[in-house]
Enzyme design. Sequence first.
Site, PDB file in Angstrom:
ATOM      1  N   ASN A 108      11.761  20.144  -8.903  1.00  0.00           N
ATOM      2  CA  ASN A 108      11.505  18.848  -8.278  1.00  0.00           C
ATOM      3  C   ASN A 108      12.714  17.954  -8.451  1.00  0.00           C
ATOM      4  O   ASN A 108      13.441  18.070  -9.457  1.00  0.00           O
ATOM      5  CB  ASN A 108      10.282  18.181  -8.933  1.00  0.00           C
ATOM      6  CG  ASN A 108       9.965  16.836  -8.293  1.00  0.00           C
ATOM      7  OD1 ASN A 108       9.960  16.695  -7.071  1.00  0.00           O
ATOM      8  ND2 ASN A 108       9.748  15.822  -9.133  1.00  0.00           N
ATOM      9  N   HIS A 110      13.857  13.979  -8.818  1.00  0.00           N
ATOM     10  CA  HIS A 110      13.286  12.685  -9.195  1.00  0.00           C
ATOM     11  C   HIS A 110      14.401  11.647  -9.238  1.00  0.00           C
ATOM     12  O   HIS A 110      15.459  11.892  -9.824  1.00  0.00           O
ATOM     13  CB  HIS A 110      12.613  12.783 -10.568  1.00  0.00           C
ATOM     14  CG  HIS A 110      11.983  11.509 -11.008  1.00  0.00           C
ATOM     15  ND1 HIS A 110      10.783  11.055 -10.501  1.00  0.00           N
ATOM     16  CD2 HIS A 110      12.392  10.584 -11.912  1.00  0.00           C
ATOM     17  CE1 HIS A 110      10.476   9.898 -11.067  1.00  0.00           C
ATOM     18  NE2 HIS A 110      11.452   9.588 -11.918  1.00  0.00           N
ATOM     19  N   SER A 137      17.600  13.274 -11.074  1.00  0.00           N
ATOM     20  CA  SER A 137      17.477  14.474 -11.899  1.00  0.00           C
ATOM     21  C   SER A 137      16.729  15.551 -11.131  1.00  0.00           C
ATOM     22  O   SER A 137      15.795  15.244 -10.388  1.00  0.00           O
ATOM     23  CB  SER A 137      16.674  14.155 -13.173  1.00  0.00           C
ATOM     24  OG  SER A 137      17.200  13.044 -13.862  1.00  0.00           O
ATOM     25  N   ASP A 146       6.963  14.663 -14.206  1.00  0.00           N
ATOM     26  CA  ASP A 146       8.408  14.391 -14.336  1.00  0.00           C
ATOM     27  C   ASP A 146       8.921  14.725 -15.729  1.00  0.00           C
ATOM     28  O   ASP A 146       9.910  14.159 -16.185  1.00  0.00           O
ATOM     29  CB  ASP A 146       8.714  12.914 -14.002  1.00  0.00           C
ATOM     30  CG  ASP A 146       8.283  12.525 -12.605  1.00  0.00           C
ATOM     31  OD1 ASP A 146       7.888  11.369 -12.399  1.00  0.00           O
ATOM     32  OD2 ASP A 146       8.302  13.418 -11.728  1.00  0.00           O
TER      33      ASP A 146
HETATM   34  C1  GRF Z   1      13.783  11.014  -2.804  1.00  0.00           C
HETATM   35  O1  GRF Z   1      14.380   9.849  -3.300  1.00  0.00           O
HETATM   36  C2  GRF Z   1      13.247  11.827  -3.954  1.00  0.00           C
HETATM   37  O2  GRF Z   1      13.986  11.685  -5.164  1.00  0.00           O
HETATM   38  C3  GRF Z   1      11.893  11.244  -4.133  1.00  0.00           C
HETATM   39  O3  GRF Z   1      11.424  10.988  -2.829  1.00  0.00           O
HETATM   40  C4  GRF Z   1      12.547  10.729  -1.978  1.00  0.00           C
HETATM   41  C5  GRF Z   1      12.396  11.675  -0.810  1.00  0.00           C
HETATM   42  O4  GRF Z   1      13.336  11.551   0.114  1.00  0.00           O
HETATM   43  N1  GRF Z   1      10.990  12.109  -4.863  1.00  0.00           N
HETATM   44  P1  GRF Z   1      13.452  12.649   1.318  1.00  0.00           P
HETATM   45  O5  GRF Z   1      12.069  12.839   1.914  1.00  0.00           O
HETATM   46  O6  GRF Z   1      13.987  13.923   0.747  1.00  0.00           O
HETATM   47  O7  GRF Z   1      14.396  12.003   2.273  1.00  0.00           O
END
Ligand code: GRF
Length: 196
Positions: A108, A110, A137, A146
Site C-alpha cells: 500500500n 500512504h 511511504s 498503515d
Molecule cells: C494518494 O495520495 C495515496 O497516497 C492515497 O490516496 C491517493 C490516491 O491517489 N492513499 P491516486 O488515486 O493514485 O491518484
Amino acid sequence: MKRVAILISGGGSNMLALLDDMASGDHPARPVCVISNDPGAGGLARAAERGLAVDAVDHRDYRGDRPAFEAELTRRLEAYQPDILCLAGFMRILTEGFVARWEGRMLNIHPSLLPKYRGLHTHARAIEAGDEEGGCSVHEVTSELDGGPVLGQARVPIVPDDTPDALAARVLSAEHQLYPAVLRRFAAGDRTPVLL
Ligand code: GRF
C-alpha cells in the site's frame, strides 16, 4: 514474471505510474488487472484505455458486510491469479481475514512518513505539527492500519505558508517515483527499503 493486481478507489494516478514502469522491458512483474470498489472510479477507464482487464465490486451493494464484499473481491481477484496486490488509493479498510489471505504479498502507498500520521488528513497534520518534512511511504499491508513493514519512503520539504493541497500535490509526484521503485524491487524478491 510476477503477476500484479492493482486495487483503486479513485483517479488512479499511482496505478498509472505502476503500469508505466511495468511496461518498460526489464521489469520482473506485469499487471494482470485493475479492480475498484467504485464502478465510477476514473482510474478504471484509464486502465482500460491501456488494454488492462478492469472490474469493480461496489462495496455499497454489501451494506457494510465487509466479509461478503471481500469474498466477492477475492473471487474476482483469483480469476487473474495475482502474485502481488498493490493498493493504490484503495480507500476500504480490509478485515484481518482478507489481510491474512494476501499477507506478505500486498503493498500500500500512504501519504506520510510512517509511522507518523497513520489514517487520514496526513498533510494538514504534518503542517499543523510544524514538521519540516512531509512525504510518503510504501508498506506491506498487515492487520494494523498503515502499520506494516515500510519498504520505501520519499521525503518532501514543507515550505513556509504551505497548504495541505499544495503539499499533497508535491507528495503525489513523489509517490509516482516511489511506488514503482518499490514494486520493482519487491517483485524481484528484494525487501531492502527504497529511500528517495
Ligand atoms: C494518494 O495520495 C495515496 O497516497 C492515497 O490516496 C491517493 C490516491 O491517489 N492513499 P491516486 O488515486 O493514485 O491518484
